[in-house]
Scaffold this motif. Structure first.
Motif, mmCIF file in Angstrom:
data_model
loop_
_atom_site.group_PDB
_atom_site.id
_atom_site.type_symbol
_atom_site.label_atom_id
_atom_site.label_comp_id
_atom_site.label_asym_id
_atom_site.label_seq_id
_atom_site.Cartn_x
_atom_site.Cartn_y
_atom_site.Cartn_z
ATOM 1 N N UNK A 56 0.331 3.693 11.228
ATOM 2 C CA UNK A 56 1.359 2.658 11.129
ATOM 3 C C UNK A 56 0.859 1.321 10.598
ATOM 4 N N UNK A 57 -0.376 0.849 10.924
ATOM 5 C CA UNK A 57 -0.828 -0.430 10.359
ATOM 6 C C UNK A 57 -0.887 -0.449 8.833
ATOM 7 N N UNK A 58 -0.861 0.709 8.200
ATOM 8 C CA UNK A 58 -0.870 0.751 6.732
ATOM 9 C C UNK A 58 0.532 0.655 6.141
ATOM 10 N N UNK A 59 1.505 0.239 6.954
ATOM 11 C CA UNK A 59 2.850 0.079 6.406
ATOM 12 C C UNK A 59 2.869 -0.942 5.268
ATOM 13 N N UNK A 60 1.981 -1.942 5.365
ATOM 14 C CA UNK A 60 1.974 -2.959 4.312
ATOM 15 C C UNK A 60 1.497 -2.383 2.980
ATOM 16 N N UNK A 61 0.618 -1.369 3.016
ATOM 17 C CA UNK A 61 0.209 -0.695 1.782
ATOM 18 C C UNK A 61 1.374 0.093 1.199
ATOM 19 N N UNK A 62 2.161 0.711 2.077
ATOM 20 C CA UNK A 62 3.361 1.416 1.619
ATOM 21 C C UNK A 62 4.290 0.464 0.875
ATOM 22 N N UNK A 63 4.501 -0.734 1.433
ATOM 23 C CA UNK A 63 5.376 -1.692 0.786
ATOM 24 C C UNK A 63 4.761 -2.252 -0.487
ATOM 25 N N UNK A 64 3.432 -2.425 -0.482
ATOM 26 C CA UNK A 64 2.780 -2.966 -1.675
ATOM 27 C C UNK A 64 2.913 -2.021 -2.868
ATOM 28 N N UNK A 65 3.031 -0.732 -2.630
ATOM 29 C CA UNK A 65 3.247 0.208 -3.731
ATOM 30 C C UNK A 65 4.479 -0.209 -4.517
ATOM 31 N N UNK A 66 5.572 -0.462 -3.801
ATOM 32 C CA UNK A 66 6.827 -0.836 -4.456
ATOM 33 C C UNK A 66 6.774 -2.265 -4.978
ATOM 34 N N UNK A 67 6.113 -3.141 -4.237
ATOM 35 C CA UNK A 67 6.022 -4.529 -4.679
ATOM 36 C C UNK A 67 5.200 -4.658 -5.957
ATOM 37 N N UNK A 68 4.111 -3.901 -6.051
ATOM 38 C CA UNK A 68 3.318 -3.933 -7.275
ATOM 39 C C UNK A 68 4.104 -3.375 -8.460
ATOM 40 N N UNK A 69 4.885 -2.328 -8.218
ATOM 41 C CA UNK A 69 5.700 -1.774 -9.295
ATOM 42 C C UNK A 69 6.711 -2.802 -9.808
ATOM 43 N N UNK A 70 7.194 -3.634 -8.911
ATOM 44 C CA UNK A 70 8.186 -4.649 -9.288
ATOM 45 C C UNK A 70 7.558 -5.996 -9.618
#
Length: 384
Positions: free
Chosen positions: A151-165
């Motif tokens: 769960x602490x890697x949720x920010x990496x999950x979000x960064x995937x989409x943020x980097x794409x955008x």
């Protein structure tokens, strides 16, 4: 000082020195270390029963709030330097690959071990697309199906989409960031801007990442001023006020530190807490310059602390030291040491895996001076 006729002192090789990491912002590296420690102590306090021990372990969170905003802001700031769609795809991939690896490692190592009651309840959803679903903002409960096993890697999950955008977020940051701040204080939708690690690509994450993009779009003198500014008086006032509030919660058993922290988790107070954490890092940089080399070396370890501390904390619960308060108090420090040992082992003997496992790309100055050469396609390499 050279005398007439003597050879000029040897300077850096222009063919290699221009590829070295220059102008490293030491306060940023210190900030990453402080934020990583805050996160680990927060997660320790979250699994404790309400009481004095929980209040003590949650003190860093109570003062500085959640530390994830700092990493989103830094990611937005550094990712948007010379941003392009090719770079955005590259950044997104190198978030996705370590994210997948560490989630599978977590499942493999801990298996069905139950962490804090419901931690592993939705582990099976990781194997499907539910791990990445963008949940409907009207029902935060749906976000429970989107939490990764680690769960602490949720920010990496979000960064995937943020980097794409990121190219679009950077392009519109001047208008988008102020608009998001205004929206975050609107009573009707302000809850959508609160911290929620179980919702993918939330307004919370978008706002902080866009804050980094906004900072990158400022003129260079303004960026430099923001990064170098330090006010000890302001920091002292902030820490005094926060510690006073914390003592009040300790003296009043009816109050819950974590609940009070959530009250201050709205966007503007959270941004202030993040800025104050950077002020503390900047103050340490100025007052303890001897720590600079250590900070530069240890800052890359922070990703491994995020990825590995849940595993270590869970295994600690099975050990004979599970009930030791002293061991629990220093466990984040021990965890950082273990992850540092893993990082430097990979860096010395298994460099091809360093980017995948530790989310760290080797720089030219990571190589011995004799082996530094101009990188191909902008990437550092070492001569045989």
């Amino acid at each position: 000082m050279s005398t007439p006729g003597s050879p000029a002192p040897a300077g850096p090789d222009p063919e290699t020195s221009r590829y070295l990491t220059k102008n490293r912002i030491v306060a940023v590296d210190i900030l990453r270390i402080l934020a990583a420690l805050c996160v680990m102590y927060l997660h320790l306090s979250a699994v404790m029963e309400p009481g004095l021990q929980r209040y003590c372990f949650a003190i860093l969170q109570f003062i500085f709030g959640y530390s994830s905003p700092a990493f989103f802001v830094l990611a937005g700031y550094f990712a948007c330097r010379n941003i392009s769609w090719k770079k955005a795809l590259y950044n997104a991939w190198w978030c996705f690959a370590p994210f997948i690896l560490w989630n599978f490692l977590t499942i493999y190592i801990l298996g069905g071990y139950e962490f804090n009651g419901t931690f592993w309840e939705n582990t099976g959803t990781f194997l499907g697309i539910k791990c990445f679903l963008i949940q409907h903002l009207g029902d935060w409960q749906l976000g429970q199906q989107a939490g990764p096993p680690n769960l602490p890697l949720w920010f990496m999950r979000d960064l995937i989409f943020l980097f794409l955008a990121s190219p679009l977020l950077y392009k519109w940051a001047r208008f988008l960031f102020p608009a998001l701040i205004i929206l975050s204080i609107c009573p009707v939708i302000s809850n959508y801007f609160m911290h929620n690690s179980l919702v993918t690509f939330s307004p919370y994450a978008i706002t902080y990442f866009t804050a980094g993009c906004f900072l990158r779009r400022l003129p260079k003198p303004a960026q430099q001023k923001a990064l170098t500014y330090c006010s000890p008086r302001l920091l002292f006032f902030f820490l005094t006020a926060k510690l006073t509030c914390w003592l009040i919660t300790v003296l009043d058993p009816a109050l819950d530190t974590l609940k009070l922290t959530q009250i201050s988790d709205s966007m503007i107070p959270s941004l202030i807490c993040t800025w104050m954490l950077y002020q503390l890092a900047r103050y340490i940089e100025l007052k303890a310059p001897r720590l600079t080399p250590l900070a530069l070396k240890l800052a890359p370890v922070t990703f491994l602390t995020f990825a590995g501390h849940v595993i270590i904390f869970a295994l600690k619960g099975r050990s004979p030291l599970a009930d030791s308060l002293l061991f629990t108090a220093i466990l984040p420090i021990i965890t950082f040491g273990i992850m540092a040992a893993l990082f430097f082992t990979l860096k010395r003997w298994c460099r091809p895996l360093l980017h995948l496992v530790a989310h760290y790309k080797l720089r030219p100055d990571d190589y011995p001076p004799a082996n530094r050469t101009a990188p191909r396609h902008g990437r550092p390499r070492a001569t045989p």
